[in-house]
Design a protein around this motif. Structure first.
Motif: not given
Length: 192
Positions: A19-39, A6-14
């Motif tokens: 976002x599920x979580x956002x990383x920040x430092x002294x200068x503001x937001x630097x990255x965000x995280x989003x879950x795209x698959x749960x099995x 079985x081959x699984x193909x995922x496509x989409x946009x985040x």
């Protein structure tokens, strides 16, 4: 471990807005995280075979062609991580030495990048070779994306993705070993 065929193909946009979580430092937001698959089925694992941005042909600006890391964090884990753990998971905490780089994280399965000169020209981008995948990495339950916010800012940091996975049937012992291997380099405990 046996390939199921079985081959699984995922496509989409985040995006930052979902976002599920956002990383920040002294200068503001630097990255965000989003879950795209749960099995959460027991006895199965996935091997990533291809990773790319999904071309957005309707926009001449190359919208969505944003670099990202493919990681094996679940939404629940992302919501519980401290900011220091998020900073480490997105590869920003080099104060802890080389373990602060994103490549040193066992949770990082692959990276999609682009040549910044080509990033806004969808016709000039070679989507077939702009990625690297760890050869031995397997995902057992979840996949998520870590997307850089600093280069483009919140409004332009929506990322599109296209991922191909091969499904494997694994025994209980193999599944336990895969989960342990995934979490061995977890951000917890390495953060400040």
């Amino acid at each position: 471990m046996k390939k199921t065929g079985r081959r699984v193909y995922l496509s989409g946009a985040v995006s930052f807005a979902t976002a599920d979580a956002v990383a920040t430092d002294g200068g503001g937001n630097v990255a965000y995280f989003q879950n795209i698959l749960v099995d959460e089925r027991r006895g199965y694992a996935y091997k990533v075979t291809f990773l790319s941005a999904f071309p957005n042909a309707s926009q001449a600006t190359g919208a969505g062609n944003v670099p990202f890391a493919l990681q094996s964090f679940s939404r629940r884990e992302l919501l519980r991580m401290s900011n220091a753990e998020l900073i480490l998971a997105c590869g920003r905490n080099t104060a802890v030495g080389t373990s602060g780089f994103i490549a040193a994280q066992n949770r990082t399965i692959g990276i999609y990048a682009n040549n910044s000169a080509e990033a806004r020209d969808p016709l000039g981008i070679n989507y077939q070779n702009q990625y690297v995948i760890k050869g031995d990495a397997m995902a057992t339950q979840s996949l998520s994306l870590a997307v850089d916010l600093e280069a483009l800012g919140q409004s332009a940091s929506s990322a599109t993705y296209y991922i191909e996975l091969d499904e494997y049937e694994v025994s209980s012992d193999e599944e336990i070993l895969l989960i342990l291997s995934e979490r061995a380099g977890d951000a917890a405990g390495l953060a400040d």
